[in-house]
Structure formats: structure tokens, C-alpha cells
Design a protein around this motif. Structure first.
Motif, PDB file in Angstrom:
ATOM      1  N   ARG A  54       9.057   0.341   3.234  1.00 38.13           N
ATOM      2  CA  ARG A  54       8.594   1.069   4.338  1.00 38.13           C
ATOM      3  C   ARG A  54       7.515   0.334   5.516  1.00 38.13           C
ATOM      4  NH1 ARG A  54       4.592   4.484   2.249  1.00 38.13           N
ATOM      5  NH2 ARG A  54       4.921   3.561  -0.096  1.00 38.13           N
ATOM      6  N   LEU A  55       7.074  -0.620   5.071  1.00 37.92           N
ATOM      7  CA  LEU A  55       6.214  -1.369   5.697  1.00 37.92           C
ATOM      8  C   LEU A  55       7.156  -2.192   6.798  1.00 37.92           C
ATOM      9  CD1 LEU A  55       3.443  -2.918   6.648  1.00 37.92           C
ATOM     10  CD2 LEU A  55       3.925  -4.460   5.004  1.00 37.92           C
ATOM     11  N   ALA A  70       8.101   0.286   9.006  1.00 37.47           N
ATOM     12  CA  ALA A  70       6.732   0.622  10.052  1.00 37.47           C
ATOM     13  C   ALA A  70       6.569  -0.345  11.273  1.00 37.47           C
ATOM     14  CB  ALA A  70       5.656   0.971   9.281  1.00 37.47           C
ATOM     15  N   LEU A  71       6.680  -1.566  10.624  1.00 41.35           N
ATOM     16  CA  LEU A  71       6.398  -2.911  11.593  1.00 41.35           C
ATOM     17  C   LEU A  71       7.738  -2.673  12.557  1.00 41.35           C
ATOM     18  CD1 LEU A  71       5.050  -5.251   8.988  1.00 41.35           C
ATOM     19  CD2 LEU A  71       3.619  -4.274  10.898  1.00 41.35           C
ATOM     20  N   ALA A 117       9.272  -0.326  13.677  1.00 41.55           N
ATOM     21  CA  ALA A 117       9.104   0.732  14.821  1.00 41.55           C
ATOM     22  C   ALA A 117       7.729   0.203  15.600  1.00 41.55           C
ATOM     23  CB  ALA A 117       8.803   1.964  14.020  1.00 41.55           C
ATOM     24  N   ALA A 118       7.080  -0.155  15.219  1.00 44.05           N
ATOM     25  CA  ALA A 118       5.690  -0.555  15.968  1.00 44.05           C
ATOM     26  C   ALA A 118       6.053  -1.702  16.842  1.00 44.05           C
ATOM     27  CB  ALA A 118       4.492  -0.874  15.090  1.00 44.05           C
ATOM     28  N   ALA A 149      -0.919  -7.956   8.566  1.00 43.28           N
ATOM     29  CA  ALA A 149       0.275  -8.415   9.138  1.00 43.28           C
ATOM     30  C   ALA A 149       0.094  -9.216  10.159  1.00 43.28           C
ATOM     31  CB  ALA A 149       1.212  -7.183   9.216  1.00 43.28           C
ATOM     32  N   TYR A 196      -2.178   2.036   5.119  1.00 40.53           N
ATOM     33  CA  TYR A 196      -1.928   1.053   6.217  1.00 40.53           C
ATOM     34  C   TYR A 196      -0.463   1.213   6.778  1.00 40.53           C
ATOM     35  CZ  TYR A 196      -1.020  -3.385   8.212  1.00 40.53           C
ATOM     36  OH  TYR A 196      -0.827  -4.569   9.205  1.00 40.53           O
ATOM     37  N   ILE A 197       0.436   1.450   5.916  1.00 44.62           N
ATOM     38  CA  ILE A 197       1.943   1.740   6.454  1.00 44.62           C
ATOM     39  C   ILE A 197       1.926   2.764   7.004  1.00 44.62           C
ATOM     40  CG2 ILE A 197       4.146   2.258   5.635  1.00 44.62           C
ATOM     41  CD1 ILE A 197       3.679   0.547   3.163  1.00 44.62           C
ATOM     42  N   VAL A 222       0.251   2.416  10.551  1.00 44.02           N
ATOM     43  CA  VAL A 222       1.003   1.632  11.431  1.00 44.02           C
ATOM     44  C   VAL A 222       2.511   2.193  11.938  1.00 44.02           C
ATOM     45  CG1 VAL A 222       2.888  -0.380  11.659  1.00 44.02           C
ATOM     46  CG2 VAL A 222       0.721  -0.664  10.409  1.00 44.02           C
ATOM     47  N   GLY A 223       3.007   3.280  11.222  1.00 42.25           N
ATOM     48  CA  GLY A 223       3.980   3.864  11.635  1.00 42.25           C
ATOM     49  C   GLY A 223       3.266   5.189  12.666  1.00 42.25           C
ATOM     50  N   ASP A 270       1.125   4.665  14.695  1.00 41.24           N
ATOM     51  CA  ASP A 270       0.770   3.866  15.828  1.00 41.24           C
ATOM     52  C   ASP A 270       2.065   3.757  16.898  1.00 41.24           C
ATOM     53  OD1 ASP A 270      -1.894   3.547  15.247  1.00 41.24           O
ATOM     54  OD2 ASP A 270      -1.595   1.593  14.627  1.00 41.24           O
ATOM     55  N   GLN A 271       3.156   3.744  16.083  1.00 40.52           N
ATOM     56  CA  GLN A 271       4.326   3.776  16.881  1.00 40.52           C
ATOM     57  C   GLN A 271       4.581   5.208  17.391  1.00 40.52           C
ATOM     58  OE1 GLN A 271       7.410   5.165  15.639  1.00 40.52           O
ATOM     59  NE2 GLN A 271       8.570   4.925  17.272  1.00 40.52           N
TER      60      GLN A 271
END
Lengths: 174, 250
Positions: free
Chosen positions: A123-124, A127-128, A130-131, A152, B241-242, B245-246, B248-249
Motif C-alpha cells: 500500500r505504501l 501510495a508513493l 501515486a504521489a 520516506a 501515513y499511507i 500520502v495517498g 495528497d495524491q
């Protein structure tokens, strides 16, 4: 120094590509570098030029034998024999990034107080990705100084969600 | 000096010679009476000299009055021998001998006595003149020394007055400087003390704030640390946190 580390990383990546296991070698090299960071005694021993190179190589082979691939063991042994054990972390980072670039990905160094579950890691990474707008591989480092949460680092960008960072911000507001 | 003695001896000899010459030319009372007796002649008595005197004496004893008169007259003549010589006009011979002796003496004096005496006088005059000159020179030197001394004394007084004035001015300057410096030091010390007090005050406030914040943060960290020991809390933090971050996108 960064240029020298990049050259060593290129050599390591070239050998690993030839062996067809760059992904594995870069990951193992990263883990070895983290282990070396966590042990001052081992780091000093491997960087001590008073100890013969053959002896230092023997130590590396004794430590990694059976726990890492032969290519990784040979590469670490070569780096230690060359007296560049202090550059091992940078070489490993460069090798990981080379591997990621080979696969069209970026590498995120993730520090957490506890190990991430596979689900959390996936998931991280998602998410990263996607970010940042491109696919990201994560390299997790267990670092108790983070206290809680995650830090991160992707290239020059740092996304700090650690408890340590929040406490530091709180201290600064006082 | 020898010439002087020679001149003195000549003078003594001349005096002695002149004295003898004068005595030889002079007539004594005895010779005067003898001549009167030898040449005696009386009126009415034959013969002369001692015979006539004896005859006259015999007649006088015979109470001849005339004889008495003659005797009185003859006694007057004899008393004339007792008369003193003329005090103003001496005898001619005495004048001659005296004049001769005087001339000789004068010549000798001119010849022998006067030159050394003259020399002595000249030497004495020269010595006196030298002494006078020396005295004048010394007096001039003394006057000059006195003038120099007075000038130096005047200079010294002027110099002393100047030094005293300078010392007085310097003392005034030093006193003013010291006073100004002391006032500046006092002002600086006051400012420094005030600044120290202010700094101490600020430091105390900052220390207090820091102490309070440390206590608060320490308490917060202790609470957070205890809560982070819970694995569920760690998981929750990572998941948050995850999600952030998600988000923010998104």
C-alpha cells in the motif's frame, strides 16, 4: 566520493546483469549495507587496513556464506578488499537505483520503527507511486529512532511522518 | 740691590767727609779768647798781649780807675767770644764745603742711587699698575660672572616658572582626563550592570520556559513512548501515513 561510489555500483550492476540477478544482488547489497551501518565494530574491522585484505575477505565470506548469493558475497568481498567498505552504503544505494531505473522505477528509502507488513509495504509503494507519478520500489529500514510512523526518502524528496519529526516540531514551537 | 747698598755707602762717606771739613774751618771759644789776649793793647800801657794784660791787672789792683775801665772794656771783648754763631749765615768755608759735599753727594746720588731707586720705583709702580690692572680685570671678570650668574638665575627662575606652569597644566589635564575616564567607566559599569540584569532576566525567563517546555515535552514523550509500545498504535501510525500520502495524491 559519490562519483567513485557510482562507478563501483556500475561495476556491481554489470556483474549482476551478467549473472541475471541484479534485482536480488541490489537488494542483498542494500541489506548488507544496513547491517554494516548498525555495527560499528564490524565496520571498523572491515575498514582497518592493518588487517590483511585476505583476512577481511574471509570475514565477509564467513558472514554472508549461505545467507546471500554468491554474486553478492563476491561483490562485497571485492569492495572490502579494495578498502572501500566505508563506501558500501553509497554503492548499495546506487546499485538499487540502477536496478530500479532498469525496470523503469524509482527507489524510496523507507524508515520505520517497526517492520512493515507486506500489505503495508504494497500500500505504501502504491501510495508513493501515486504521489510521485511513477512507479516506486521501497526499501524498508527498521530504525527505532523514528519512534513511530514512517520517513520516506525518494531522491531529494523527504516525506516525514514520523513521531520523532512531530516531537521535534513541537519542541521548535516552544 | 747691590747698587742700592753702594749708593748708601757713598752717602755715608760724603757726610763724614763734609763734617770733618766743617769742623776744621770753624773757630772755638778758646782760640777766640787766646787771640784776644795775644792781640790785647790798652791805652796808656806799653806793650801788648799777655804783658799788657798783666800790667793792666797790676794797675787795677793798685786801684787805678782807668785800669778798671779798661778791664771792663776788655772783658766785654772777651765775652764777645762767647756769642753764638749766626744761625742764618754760616761761615764761608762751611758753605763751600757743604756745597761741595752736596754737589758730590748729589752727583753720586744721580750716578749710583737714583737709577736703582728709579728702577725700584718703576718696578713698584709697574707692580702696583699690574695689581691695579689685575684688580680691574678681576673686577671686570667678577662683574661678568655676576652678570652671567644673574642672567642664569633669571633664566632659571623663568624656566622654573615655566616648568611649574606646565606641571600645573598637565596636572589639570590629567585630573580632567581621570575624572572623565572615571565618569565614563562609571557610566559604562552602570550600562553593563543594567545590561547584565536585563540579560540575566531574559536568560532566567528563557531557562524557565525551556525548563517548562522540557518538562512538558518529557511528559509528552513519556506518554507517547508508552503508547508506541503498543503494536496496534505503530500499525495505526503507519496506516495513517499511507493514507495521508495517498490523500495528497488524491
Amino acid at each position: 566520493m559519490a562519483e567513485r561510489s557510482a562507478s563501483y555500483a556500475d561495476a556491481v550492476a554489470a556483474v549482476a546483469r551478467a549473472e541475471g540477478n541484479l534485482d536480488l544482488v541490489s537488494d542483498e547489497l542494500f541489506r548488507v549495507a544496513r547491517a554494516l551501518e548498525g555495527s560499528d565494530e564490524l565496520r571498523m574491522t572491515l575498514s582497518d587496513r592493518q588487517i590483511p585484505a585476505a583476512r577481511r575477505q574471509q570475514i565477509v565470506e564467513d558472514l554472508l556464506g549461505g545467507h546471500a548469493s554468491d554474486t553478492t558475497t563476491a561483490m562485497v568481498s571485492m569492495i572490502v578488499a579494495a578498502g572501500r567498505s566505508t563506501d558500501l552504503a553509497g554503492i548499495a544505494q546506487e546499485a538499487v537505483e540502477l536496478n530500479a531505473r532498469d525496470r523503469g522505477r524509482s527507489v524510496a528509502e523507507v524508515r520505520s520503527a517497526v517492520a512493515l507488513t507486506e500489505d503495508q509495504a504494497e500500500r505504501l509503494a502504491a501510495a508513493l507511486s501515486a504521489a510521485t507519478g511513477h512507479r516506486v520500489d521501497i526499501k524498508v529500514i527498521v530504525d527505532p529512532s523514528v519512534m513511530g510512523g514512517v520517513v520516506a526518502t525518494i531522491g531529494d524528496e523527504v516525506i516525514d511522518g514520523s513521531v520523532r519529526h512531530r516531537l521535534s516540531q513541537l519542541r521548535d514551537t516552544f | 740691590m747691590r747698587r742700592l747698598w753702594t749708593a748708601a755707602a757713598v752717602v755715608v762717606a760724603a757726610v763724614a767727609l763734609s763734617a770733618s771739613a766743617v769742623n776744621a774751618a770753624g773757630e772755638t771759644i778758646g782760640s777766640c779768647i787766646f787771640e784776644e789776649l795775644e792781640g790785647a793793647q790798652f791805652e796808656g800801657i806799653e806793650g801788648n798781649g799777655f804783658t799788657a794784660v798783666k800790667e793792666l791787672k797790676t794797675r787795677y789792683k793798685a786801684d787805678d780807675d782807668h785800669a778798671g775801665e779798661l778791664i771792663e772794656e776788655f772783658e766785654s771783648d772777651l765775652e764777645g767770644c762767647l756769642e753764638a754763631p749766626n744761625p742764618i749765615f754760616p761761615e764761608r768755608t762751611e758753605i763751600i764745603w757743604g756745597g761741595l759735599a752736596f754737589v758730590i753727594l748729589l752727583a753720586l746720588m744721580y750716578w749710583k742711587l737714583f737709577p736703582p731707586v728709579k728702577n725700584l720705583m718703576e718696578q713698584r709702580t709697574q707692580r702696583i699698575q699690574d695689581a691695579i690692572d689685575d684688580a680691574d680685570r678681576q673686577r671686570a671678570e667678577a662683574v661678568e660672572v655676576k652678570a652671567n650668574y644673574e642672567a642664569e638665575l633669571a633664566d632659571a627662575k623663568t624656566e622654573a616658572a615655566r616648568i611649574v606652569d606646565e606641571a600645573r597644566e598637565q596636572a589639570a589635564t590629567v585630573r580632567a582626563d581621570l575624572q572623565a575616564r572615571a565618569e565614563a567607566d562609571i557610566a559604562e559599569m552602570r550600562e553593563r550592570a543594567a545590561a547584565d540584569v536585563e540579560a540575566s532576566k531574559r536568560q532566567a525567563i528563557a531557562d524557565l520556559q525551556s525548563e517548562v517546555s522540557d518538562i512538558a515535552l518529557g511528559a509528552a514523550e513519556a506518554v507517547i513512548g508508552r503508547s508506541l509500545e503498543d503494536p496496534e498504535m505503530q500499525r495505526q501510525l503507519i496506516d495513517d501515513y499511507i493514507a495521508r500520502v495517498g490523500a495528497d495524491q488524491g
